[in-house]
Design a protein around this motif. Structure first.
Motif, PDB file in Angstrom:
ATOM      1  N   ARG A   1       1.434  -1.001   0.039  1.00 18.59           N
ATOM      2  CA  ARG A   1       0.004  -0.085  -0.283  1.00 18.59           C
ATOM      3  C   ARG A   1       1.146   1.299   0.135  1.00 18.59           C
ATOM      4  O   ARG A   1       1.317   2.048  -0.627  1.00 18.59           O
ATOM      5  CB  ARG A   1      -1.285  -0.133   0.846  1.00 18.59           C
ATOM      6  N   LEU A   2       1.809   1.262   0.671  1.00 17.51           N
ATOM      7  CA  LEU A   2       2.955   2.128   0.820  1.00 17.51           C
ATOM      8  C   LEU A   2       3.079   2.670  -1.005  1.00 17.51           C
ATOM      9  O   LEU A   2       4.079   3.134  -1.076  1.00 17.51           O
ATOM     10  CB  LEU A   2       4.117   1.998   1.908  1.00 17.51           C
ATOM     11  N   PHE A   3       3.752   1.314  -1.901  1.00 19.94           N
ATOM     12  CA  PHE A   3       4.260   1.395  -2.845  1.00 19.94           C
ATOM     13  C   PHE A   3       3.136   2.032  -3.933  1.00 19.94           C
ATOM     14  O   PHE A   3       3.629   3.090  -4.520  1.00 19.94           O
ATOM     15  CB  PHE A   3       4.832   0.645  -3.272  1.00 19.94           C
ATOM     16  N   GLN A   4       2.482   1.325  -4.002  1.00 18.61           N
ATOM     17  CA  GLN A   4       0.909   2.318  -4.449  1.00 18.61           C
ATOM     18  C   GLN A   4       0.417   3.846  -4.075  1.00 18.61           C
ATOM     19  O   GLN A   4       0.910   5.046  -5.295  1.00 18.61           O
ATOM     20  CB  GLN A   4      -0.284   1.954  -4.468  1.00 18.61           C
ATOM     21  N   HIS A   5       0.978   4.217  -2.702  1.00 17.50           N
ATOM     22  CA  HIS A   5       1.194   5.355  -2.520  1.00 17.50           C
ATOM     23  C   HIS A   5       1.829   6.362  -3.839  1.00 17.50           C
ATOM     24  O   HIS A   5       1.386   7.320  -3.954  1.00 17.50           O
ATOM     25  CB  HIS A   5       0.672   5.733  -0.679  1.00 17.50           C
ATOM     26  N   LEU A   6       3.316   5.969  -2.683  1.00 14.28           N
ATOM     27  CA  LEU A   6       4.537   6.427  -3.581  1.00 14.28           C
ATOM     28  C   LEU A   6       4.299   6.639  -4.814  1.00 14.28           C
ATOM     29  O   LEU A   6       5.174   7.522  -5.556  1.00 14.28           O
ATOM     30  CB  LEU A   6       5.229   5.908  -2.856  1.00 14.28           C
ATOM     31  N   GLN A   7       4.079   5.835  -5.268  1.00 13.84           N
ATOM     32  CA  GLN A   7       4.307   5.792  -7.063  1.00 13.84           C
ATOM     33  C   GLN A   7       3.465   6.113  -7.517  1.00 13.84           C
ATOM     34  O   GLN A   7       3.633   7.125  -8.676  1.00 13.84           O
ATOM     35  CB  GLN A   7       3.244   4.029  -7.716  1.00 13.84           C
ATOM     36  N   GLY A   8       2.431   6.941  -7.415  1.00  9.02           N
ATOM     37  CA  GLY A   8       1.042   8.109  -7.512  1.00  9.02           C
ATOM     38  C   GLY A   8       2.255   9.328  -7.168  1.00  9.02           C
ATOM     39  O   GLY A   8       1.046  10.646  -7.342  1.00  9.02           O
ATOM     40  N   LEU A   9       3.045   9.671  -6.270  1.00  9.96           N
ATOM     41  CA  LEU A   9       3.535  10.482  -5.752  1.00  9.96           C
ATOM     42  C   LEU A   9       4.581  10.677  -6.796  1.00  9.96           C
ATOM     43  O   LEU A   9       5.050  12.494  -6.339  1.00  9.96           O
ATOM     44  CB  LEU A   9       3.328  11.038  -4.648  1.00  9.96           C
ATOM     45  N   ARG A  10       5.287   9.919  -7.622  1.00 15.24           N
ATOM     46  CA  ARG A  10       6.808  10.347  -8.018  1.00 15.24           C
ATOM     47  C   ARG A  10       7.074  11.828  -8.862  1.00 15.24           C
ATOM     48  O   ARG A  10       7.822  12.190  -8.015  1.00 15.24           O
ATOM     49  CB  ARG A  10       6.909   9.145  -9.168  1.00 15.24           C
ATOM     50  N   GLY A  11       5.882  11.854  -9.420  1.00 17.48           N
ATOM     51  CA  GLY A  11       6.616  13.471  -9.731  1.00 17.48           C
ATOM     52  C   GLY A  11       6.004  14.381  -8.991  1.00 17.48           C
ATOM     53  O   GLY A  11       7.600  15.869  -8.806  1.00 17.48           O
ATOM     54  N   THR A  12       4.862  14.739  -8.319  1.00 19.41           N
ATOM     55  CA  THR A  12       4.823  15.742  -6.683  1.00 19.41           C
ATOM     56  C   THR A  12       6.173  15.581  -6.508  1.00 19.41           C
ATOM     57  O   THR A  12       6.402  16.360  -5.613  1.00 19.41           O
ATOM     58  CB  THR A  12       3.369  15.521  -6.337  1.00 19.41           C
ATOM     59  N   LEU A  13       6.519  14.505  -5.566  1.00 16.77           N
ATOM     60  CA  LEU A  13       7.987  14.357  -4.407  1.00 16.77           C
ATOM     61  C   LEU A  13       8.872  14.787  -4.915  1.00 16.77           C
ATOM     62  O   LEU A  13       9.857  16.077  -4.382  1.00 16.77           O
ATOM     63  CB  LEU A  13       8.136  12.684  -4.589  1.00 16.77           C
ATOM     64  N   ARG A  14       9.260  15.148  -6.491  1.00 17.15           N
ATOM     65  CA  ARG A  14      10.363  15.547  -7.236  1.00 17.15           C
ATOM     66  C   ARG A  14      10.068  17.965  -7.293  1.00 17.15           C
ATOM     67  O   ARG A  14      10.902  17.812  -6.590  1.00 17.15           O
ATOM     68  CB  ARG A  14      10.584  15.317  -8.868  1.00 17.15           C
TER      69      ARG A  14
END
Length: 748
Positions: free
Chosen positions: A676-689
């Protein structure tokens, strides 16, 4: 009443093969066909739905196991249908079961099976034949009914087959979902006349990979926590906090807490959150009042680790409020004036008398509750005391001129986010089986307000907001002083904690207790010699970190115990095995090295799931866990579930060692949390940068985000690489598209 035009109930079987599993976190609750809006919104549904009267022929559930085939040659062909068994049928009788039988209809002819008494998991193993019509244009209808001696039979569902589709396939066998009867005309005005209900339903379909696939992600997150906060650098946890929306912050917080609990780093994780939160501009009087990741994580941590402690502290007072049902009201605008006195001497109470009587009752409840809280410091789990100790020290260092702030920081979690919500809605915290009535609910609300004011450590502020609470002000001021002393003992050093526990003070239930309660030992053979003398009796069972022990009462001497290391599995038992539901079996290794089984009956399905969760949680690392078991019992010379005659042979169903409840009492499942953390982080890749460059150099934010080629810190670069590898693993794990079925199953 129920929604008249509904959402599809999840009828897909979840495949589990090759170390891969599919989990569905929630499913809609209607048997109607999918609505257009639902099909457009793959992630869920939100909107208003009309209510209508309940039609018993539409409320069905369960599946039936059938084998349908065409036999013979041209001119003398037969249609054969073997009715094998069914499962999870609707319960129509008062005994919590049904008396199901099957009715088959084809070409104007009807045949019926025998009736299986008191079972929602019947086995028939009967075969029926019809002469195949020419041409074979008729439909075969298989209906399941509940037989009633008095009154009409109850409809349990049906399956309709196209015989033309069957001719091409020759034979089909499998489990078929039972569908409601849509053939009856709908009466005018029956639908849409009872108002509307607003629903929000979320559907999550997850593919969980084998645990070793998530190790790089888990190791990276653990390394980030161990490295701590470093000046001049943007921490990954800060990026996660800044980019997570308020709607999903609670879920992310509980996933992180459970993950780090499993890794033994939950104290370090919470301390890092405290440090990062205190590094932001903040005021001491509003500290940890927002729904930040730190606040949500600490709240989730208390619910995951502190529920037995919460029950110990609040349980007696909540029970007293429910049993006494006193009228408690302090707000003059809500006071109800009633007659008092004996026969012939009635008089009307004044408003002041009603308020004074309510104040006395509320003050009595508050005093009892504060007494329990003040005495509970030694009974508080050590991991919670350690977390509060860290918080207390961090806030004291951040605000040395406001020493009051460190006490408020602790009570803002303990009272405002833990004790007070549990007092207001005890059913949501498993303190009661049902919600409170209107009078009791009002008393609990006032008691929760009082706990909040005590937790604020400034009751005068609460008096200004709601002046009608002023009669309670002396009790609140006294409670604030007692709460301050309690926090001082709660966050004492580990040496002081050890001395405190050695002074002989009442500790309440030992922190090691995972689950306890009364369970019935059914009368049956095959329960093992340990419980042979207890058949038909209720015993008090206590599950700790060492054993599952039992005695006649909580305070009585233990009659026997099963060491945790000897427990092989904990599973449900088929309802038909004992003629009653909510029975579980604990398979364990006996003293002679032989496998034994203890059958235990719970009072309800919630208690059954809680016991299974607790047992699987503490026994998850046992080296001798079973991979298969028998869901039935061994009677006579065979197993009731699969009819095998070898009592010690392999089971006919696989054991389950994972989650059984989707809330705070779940066992830790680190693989699911990592997914579930992977799914959440995967959706934030562009936003994290983008957020990284914004936080690193706010003055350059107006120039827009940096390009893809800009150098990122090592932690963020590793995170993107790990997410990419996991995405590749998921693509390889996708199952091939299933072939189109040869048999056409109609849903009319």
């Amino acid at each position: 009443m129920r929604p008249s035009s509904g959402l599809p109930r999840c009828g897909r079987r979840c495949p589990r093969s090759g170390g891969r599993s599919t989990r569905c976190s929630s499913s809609p609750v209607s048997t109607a066909s999918p609505s257009t809006s639902w099909m457009r919104m793959r992630s869920g549904y939100s909107g208003w739905m009309s209510l209508s009267e309940v039609d018993p022929d539409e409320e069905v559930q369960g599946e039936i196991h059938l084998r349908v085939e065409v036999l013979g040659s041209q001119g003398s062909r037969r249609l054969r249908c073997s009715v094998l068994e069914a499962r999870d049928l609707a319960r129509k009788d008062r005994n919590g079961a049904s008396d199901p039988f099957v009715r088959l209809r084809y070409n104007g002819k009807t045949q019926e099976s025998t009736v299986v008494k008191k079972s929602c998991y019947p086995r028939w193993n009967e075969t029926f034949e019809f002469e195949l019509a020419e041409p074979a244009g008729e439909k075969l209808c298989v209906e399941v009914w509940d037989w009633d001696l008095v009154g009409r039979n109850d409809f349990l569902g049906k399956v309709v087959f196209s015989v033309q589709g069957l001719e091409a396939a020759g034979q089909e066998e499998g489990w078929f979902r039972l569908w409601p009867d849509k053939s009856k005309p709908i009466q005018d005005g029956r639908r849409g006349s009872l108002g509307s209900l607003q629903l929000q339903v979320k559907l999550r379909d997850e593919t969980v990979l084998p645990s070793h696939c998530y190790q790089p992600l888990v190791q990276l997150l653990c390394q980030e926590v161990k490295s701590g906060r470093q000046d001049g650098q943007v921490h990954l946890v800060t990026l996660l906090d800044e980019t997570t929306t308020a709607e999903c912050r609670q879920e992310v917080a509980i996933n992180l807490v459970k993950l780090f609990l499993g890794q033994g780093l939950v104290k370090e994780f919470l301390d890092l959150l405290f440090e990062l939160e205190l590094a932001k501009p903040c005021e001491p009087n509003t500290l940890f009042r927002s729904n930040s990741l730190a606040s949500k994580s600490m709240e989730s941590f208390l619910k995951v680790t502190g529920m037995p402690y919460l029950h110990f502290v609040l349980g007696p007072t909540i029970t007293r409020v429910f049993e006494e049902k006193k009228y408690v009201e302090l707000d003059p605008s809500k006071v109800e004036i009633k007659d008092v006195g004996c026969s012939g001497l009635h008089r009307v109470q004044t408003e002041g008398e009603v308020i004074e009587q309510g104040r006395q009752h509320l003050q009595s409840y508050l005093g009892e509750l504060l007494d329990a809280i003040v005495r509970s410091a030694p009974a508080c789990p050590p991991v919670i005391r350690a977390a509060f100790r860290q918080l207390f020290q961090r806030v004291g260092e951040r605000f040395p001129q406001h020493q009051h702030a460190k006490f408020v920081a602790v009570t803002s979690f303990l009272c405002l986010r833990f004790f007070s919500p549990a007092v207001m809605t005890p059913k949501l915290f498993q303190l009661r089986d049902t919600h409170a009535d209107a009078r009791t609910s009002r008393t609990l609300l006032l008691l929760a307000k009082a706990i909040q004011l005590v937790g604020n450590m400034e009751p005068a502020a609460g008096r200004a907001k709601e002046p009608w609470l002023s009669p309670l002000l002396p009790a609140l001021q006294q409670g604030t002083a007692r709460m301050r002393d309690f926090i001082t003992r709660l966050v004492g050093t580990e040496e002081e904690q050890g001395e405190e526990e050695g002074e002989g003070r009442p500790l309440g239930p030992p922190p090691a207790v995972v689950k306890e309660g009364l369970l019935l030992v059914p009368k049956t053979r095959g329960k093992g010699p340990l419980l042979a003398a207890a058949a038909g009796k209720k015993l008090h069972f206590c599950l700790t970190g060492e054993s599952l022990s039992f005695g006649k009462s909580p305070s009585a001497e233990r009659i026997g115990a099963i060491a945790l290391g000897d427990i092989l599995a904990a599973e449900k038992v088929e309802e038909k095995s004992f003629g009653s539901s909510h029975v579980m079996q604990v398979l364990y290794m006996g003293t002679g090295g032989q496998q034994e089984t203890a059958y235990l009956q719970c009072k309800c399905v919630n208690e059954l799931n809680q016991w299974l969760s607790a047992l699987r949680k503490v026994c998850g690392n046992n080296p001798r866990v079973l991979r298969s078991y028998h869901p039935g019992v061994f009677r006579g010379d065979k197993w009731s579930c699969c009819h095998q005659r070898d009592r010690t042979g392999l089971g006919c169903d696989r054991t389950r060692h994972g989650v059984t409840l989707q809330d705070w009492s779940d066992p830790l499942d680190p693989t699911v949390e990592a997914q579930r953390l992977f799914q959440h982080l995967q959706g934030l890749r562009g936003t994290l940068r983008e957020k990284y460059w914004e936080l690193l150099a706010p003055e350059d934010a107006q120039n827009g985000p940096r390009g893809e080629d800009a150098a990122l810190p090592e932690g963020l670069s590793r995170l993107f690489a790990v997410l990419g590898d996991l995405e590749s693993c998921h693509r390889r794990a996708q199952p091939p598209a299933p072939a189109a079925p040869a048999l056409l199953q109609l849903q009319t």
